[in-house]
Each structure stands twice: as C-alpha cells, then as structure tokens.
Enzyme design. Structure first.
Site, PDB file in Angstrom:
ATOM      1  N   ASN A   9       0.889  -1.072  -0.127  1.00 54.28           N
ATOM      2  CA  ASN A   9       0.027  -0.092  -0.084  1.00 54.28           C
ATOM      3  C   ASN A   9       0.988   1.140  -0.126  1.00 54.28           C
ATOM      4  O   ASN A   9       1.405   1.451   0.966  1.00 54.28           O
ATOM      5  CB  ASN A   9      -1.053   0.044   1.184  1.00 54.28           C
ATOM      6  CG  ASN A   9      -1.550   1.248   1.371  1.00 54.28           C
ATOM      7  OD1 ASN A   9      -1.667   2.041   0.481  1.00 54.28           O
ATOM      8  ND2 ASN A   9      -1.990   1.508   2.782  1.00 54.28           N
ATOM      9  N   TRP A  10       0.873   1.838  -1.154  1.00 56.52           N
ATOM     10  CA  TRP A  10       1.962   3.004  -1.413  1.00 56.52           C
ATOM     11  C   TRP A  10       1.312   4.363  -0.443  1.00 56.52           C
ATOM     12  O   TRP A  10       2.213   5.136  -0.324  1.00 56.52           O
ATOM     13  CB  TRP A  10       2.093   3.293  -2.566  1.00 56.52           C
ATOM     14  CG  TRP A  10       2.906   2.570  -3.554  1.00 56.52           C
ATOM     15  CD1 TRP A  10       3.693   1.519  -3.051  1.00 56.52           C
ATOM     16  CD2 TRP A  10       3.353   2.499  -4.876  1.00 56.52           C
ATOM     17  NE1 TRP A  10       4.470   0.817  -3.771  1.00 56.52           N
ATOM     18  CE2 TRP A  10       4.374   1.687  -5.355  1.00 56.52           C
ATOM     19  CE3 TRP A  10       3.017   3.600  -6.050  1.00 56.52           C
ATOM     20  CZ2 TRP A  10       4.746   1.456  -6.266  1.00 56.52           C
ATOM     21  CZ3 TRP A  10       3.320   3.286  -7.130  1.00 56.52           C
ATOM     22  CH2 TRP A  10       4.243   2.330  -7.432  1.00 56.52           C
ATOM     23  N   LYS A  11       0.166   4.092   0.047  1.00 53.68           N
ATOM     24  CA  LYS A  11      -0.519   5.317   0.458  1.00 53.68           C
ATOM     25  C   LYS A  11      -0.602   6.421  -0.567  1.00 53.68           C
ATOM     26  O   LYS A  11      -0.454   6.296  -1.787  1.00 53.68           O
ATOM     27  CB  LYS A  11      -0.093   5.862   1.764  1.00 53.68           C
ATOM     28  CG  LYS A  11       0.245   4.633   2.724  1.00 53.68           C
ATOM     29  CD  LYS A  11       0.236   4.950   4.176  1.00 53.68           C
ATOM     30  CE  LYS A  11       0.582   3.629   4.800  1.00 53.68           C
ATOM     31  NZ  LYS A  11       0.344   3.737   6.460  1.00 53.68           N
ATOM     32  N   HIS A  95      -9.543   1.401   5.185  1.00 53.66           N
ATOM     33  CA  HIS A  95      -8.396   1.447   5.710  1.00 53.66           C
ATOM     34  C   HIS A  95      -8.290   2.495   6.913  1.00 53.66           C
ATOM     35  O   HIS A  95      -8.991   3.219   6.863  1.00 53.66           O
ATOM     36  CB  HIS A  95      -7.185   1.813   4.791  1.00 53.66           C
ATOM     37  CG  HIS A  95      -5.645   1.824   5.197  1.00 53.66           C
ATOM     38  ND1 HIS A  95      -5.340   2.692   6.053  1.00 53.66           N
ATOM     39  CD2 HIS A  95      -4.926   1.023   5.049  1.00 53.66           C
ATOM     40  CE1 HIS A  95      -4.064   2.512   6.517  1.00 53.66           C
ATOM     41  NE2 HIS A  95      -3.567   1.518   5.725  1.00 53.66           N
ATOM     42  N   GLU A  97      -6.544   4.846   8.037  1.00 51.06           N
ATOM     43  CA  GLU A  97      -6.436   6.197   7.779  1.00 51.06           C
ATOM     44  C   GLU A  97      -7.724   6.662   7.023  1.00 51.06           C
ATOM     45  O   GLU A  97      -7.969   7.790   7.097  1.00 51.06           O
ATOM     46  CB  GLU A  97      -5.028   6.337   6.834  1.00 51.06           C
ATOM     47  CG  GLU A  97      -3.808   6.237   7.418  1.00 51.06           C
ATOM     48  CD  GLU A  97      -2.694   5.494   6.649  1.00 51.06           C
ATOM     49  OE1 GLU A  97      -2.845   5.648   5.460  1.00 51.06           O
ATOM     50  OE2 GLU A  97      -1.698   4.930   7.454  1.00 51.06           O
ATOM     51  N   GLU A 167      -5.601  -4.914  10.830  1.00 47.79           N
ATOM     52  CA  GLU A 167      -4.513  -4.082  10.898  1.00 47.79           C
ATOM     53  C   GLU A 167      -4.625  -3.135  12.164  1.00 47.79           C
ATOM     54  O   GLU A 167      -5.361  -2.086  12.080  1.00 47.79           O
ATOM     55  CB  GLU A 167      -4.203  -2.827   9.770  1.00 47.79           C
ATOM     56  CG  GLU A 167      -4.228  -3.548   8.388  1.00 47.79           C
ATOM     57  CD  GLU A 167      -3.644  -2.626   7.576  1.00 47.79           C
ATOM     58  OE1 GLU A 167      -2.427  -2.859   7.051  1.00 47.79           O
ATOM     59  OE2 GLU A 167      -4.160  -1.588   7.056  1.00 47.79           O
ATOM     60  N   GLY A 173       2.400   2.069  10.776  1.00 45.46           N
ATOM     61  CA  GLY A 173       3.541   3.273  10.401  1.00 45.46           C
ATOM     62  C   GLY A 173       4.041   3.687  11.779  1.00 45.46           C
ATOM     63  O   GLY A 173       4.520   4.781  11.569  1.00 45.46           O
ATOM     64  N   SER A 213       3.446  -2.338  10.251  1.00 34.76           N
ATOM     65  CA  SER A 213       4.763  -2.058  10.453  1.00 34.76           C
ATOM     66  C   SER A 213       5.586  -3.611  10.137  1.00 34.76           C
ATOM     67  O   SER A 213       6.614  -3.935  10.349  1.00 34.76           O
ATOM     68  CB  SER A 213       5.147  -1.749  11.890  1.00 34.76           C
ATOM     69  OG  SER A 213       4.807  -0.542  12.139  1.00 34.76           O
ATOM     70  N   GLY A 234       2.831  -0.950   4.292  1.00 31.36           N
ATOM     71  CA  GLY A 234       2.893   0.260   3.904  1.00 31.36           C
ATOM     72  C   GLY A 234       4.211   0.945   3.474  1.00 31.36           C
ATOM     73  O   GLY A 234       4.540   0.565   2.573  1.00 31.36           O
TER      74      GLY A 234
HETATM   75  C1  PEP Z   1      -0.655   0.051   5.921  1.00 31.20           C
HETATM   76  O1  PEP Z   1      -0.728   1.108   5.236  1.00 31.20           O
HETATM   77  O2  PEP Z   1      -1.727  -0.598   5.695  1.00 31.20           O
HETATM   78  C2  PEP Z   1       0.300  -0.260   6.911  1.00 31.20           C
HETATM   79  C3  PEP Z   1       0.200  -1.502   7.524  1.00 31.20           C
HETATM   80  O3  PEP Z   1       1.201   0.607   6.901  1.00 31.20           O
HETATM   81  P1  PEP Z   1       2.959   0.135   7.576  1.00 31.20           P
HETATM   82  O4  PEP Z   1       3.224  -0.986   6.919  1.00 31.20           O
HETATM   83  O5  PEP Z   1       3.619   1.397   7.092  1.00 31.20           O
HETATM   84  O6  PEP Z   1       2.582   0.052   9.070  1.00 31.20           O
END
Ligand code: PEP
Length: 259
Positions: A9-11, A95, A97, A167, A173, A213, A234
């Site tokens: 997931n590039w966000k 998600h 976010e 998640e 993050g 993470s 992410g």
């Molecule tokens: C995500 O964006 O779904 C995510 C899990 O981010 P990260 O791996 O940076 O924690």
C-alpha cells in the site's frame, strides 16, 4: 491451503516518474514468484499507467479507496467501474487512515464493499482496534463490530470474494508490530466471525492478511502463524529492495537451518 497474498500500500506516495521506475524494477524482480500472490495498491492517478506496465506480469493492481456510487455528481470521488476500467483488480476498503482521518464509518465501509464487488473488484477489507481499545480489553468487541457491520447483507458467496486485513491501528506506520501471537489470535477471532456468517468452507478459504509495520525482518515469523495468510505492507513497500524481500520471505525461511 490458502495461497498467501502480499500486498503493498503506497498510500499517498510517488509521482508518475518515481512509480514507473519502481514498477519496472519490481515487476522483473518478482517475475518468478508463484507461491504467493503479489499486489500493489497505488494512488488513483497512477492506476492507469501502472496497469499498462503490469500487463502480462504476475503482479496484480489495486486502488486504495473508492466511492460507493457508480457515477454521478460527486466531485473528486472515484467509482468502482472507473477503477475496473483502467485495469484494477483489487481495492482497499476501510483502511484505518480512511476511518480515522477521513471519518469513514462501518456503514460507509459496508457500502464501499458492495460497490467493490459490483465492479468486479476484490476488496481488501481492513479492520483493527486502536491502542486504547486494546488496553481496555475491547479488541474482540471492536473486531466483532467492524466485521458484523462491514459484512452486513453479504452472502457467503460474496464474502468468499473478499480479502480481510487485520491492521491494529497502533501498529500502522509506528514501527511497532503486533507479536505473531497477538496477530494470530485476532485472525482466529475474525475467522470465527466469518464462519458464523458465511460457514466453515468460506471462513477456511478466506485470506486474512496482517498489516502494521511489516518489514523484511519480521515477515518470516509472522507468516509462520497458521492464521496469517499474507501481509498488507505500507512503509516497507515503498522501496523495491525491501518489498521484494517481503514478497520472497519464503526463501529466507527455506535457507534457515532448522533448530
Ligand atoms: C498500511 O498502510 O496498511 C500499513 C500497514 O502501513 P505500515 O506497513 O507502514 O505500518
């Protein structure tokens, strides 16, 4: 046996030039990967050009969000049919976010899941508790609410077309990962909830990804857990080098000497 799915997931990262350079390198680096499914979820403006670069590759393409109506006066929104028409196969729905920055509710997530299936997109349905909810012993209740409300009205056949991503919000993050045990326990709860609604066969076949993470140095131990069927990644999906290491985690596993 559930085939693992490793999704990036590039966000809101990468311009077209940066994305093109990444995808050309990544596509070739994972060309021989057959034991896991590989997915890149990219920002909406990049879907069309990246779909062309990924054509004939083993990397699937996903978007990160969609609106629940197929068309209409909804300035700035993007519909499922639009995503499908430019070559997306998947879309992330709910998600954390989206839920916590943009105020998406379980009801909105439910409508978006329906919109995804209507557009022949596989939704990656995200759920997870906040740190205060975990500390208050509310994790299972939160997951139960998110699954029950999110999947309201869906048949077993429809749920079979989805992927779920657990998640924990406190792990996204932050550099803090859920322990493999914590993740496995949460996944077991989710699978039981799906079983209650859709039956054992659908629950057993459903892929439940862990996200929060995930990095090259923790993917192997996470993937050893019976209930973890892949990862939504992410930050560590932003570099080809680290994401290739995550996608090919099974090679590390194979070269480790048994204890
Ligand atoms: C995500 O964006 O779904 C995510 C899990 O981010 P990260 O791996 O940076 O924690």
């Amino acid at each position: 046996m559930r085939k693992p799915l490793i999704a990036g997931n590039w966000k809101m990262h990468k311009t077209l030039g940066e994305a093109t350079e990444y995808v050309l390198g990544f596509r070739d680096a994972v060309a021989d990967v057959v034991v896991v499914d590989v997915l890149l979820c990219v920002p909406a403006p990049l879907c069309s050009p990246i779909a062309k670069l990924l054509k004939d590759s083993n990397v699937r393409l996903g978007a990160q969000n969609l609106y629940w109506e197929p068309k209409g006066a909804f300035t700035g929104e993007i519909s499922g049919p639009m995503l499908e028409s430019v070559g997306c196969n998947y879309v992330i729905v709910g998600h954390s976010e989206r839920r916590h920055i943009f105020g998406e509710t379980d009801e909105m997530v439910n409508r978006k899941l329906r919109a995804a299936l209507d557009a022949y997109l596989t939704p990656v349905f995200c759920i997870g508790e906040k740190i205060e909810e975990r500390e208050a012993g509310e994790t299972d209740n939160v997951l139960t609410r998110q699954i029950t409300e999110g999947l309201k009205g869906f048949s077993a056949d429809e749920i079979a077309k989805m992927v779920i991503a657990y998640e924990p919000v406190w792990a996204i993050g932050t550099g803090v990962t859920a322990t493999p045990n914590q993740a496995n326990d949460a996944h077991r709860v989710v699978r039981e909830l799906v079983k209650a609604q859709a039956g054992e066969a659908v629950a057993e076949a459903l892929r439940i990804l862990y996200g929060g993470s995930v990095k090259p140095d923790n993917i192997v131990e996470l993937m050893r857990e019976a209930e973890i069927d892949g990862a939504l990644v992410g930050g560590a999906s932003l570099s080809v080098e680290s994401f290739v290491k995550i996608v090919t985690y099974y090679e590390t596993e194979a070269t480790e000497t048994p204890q």
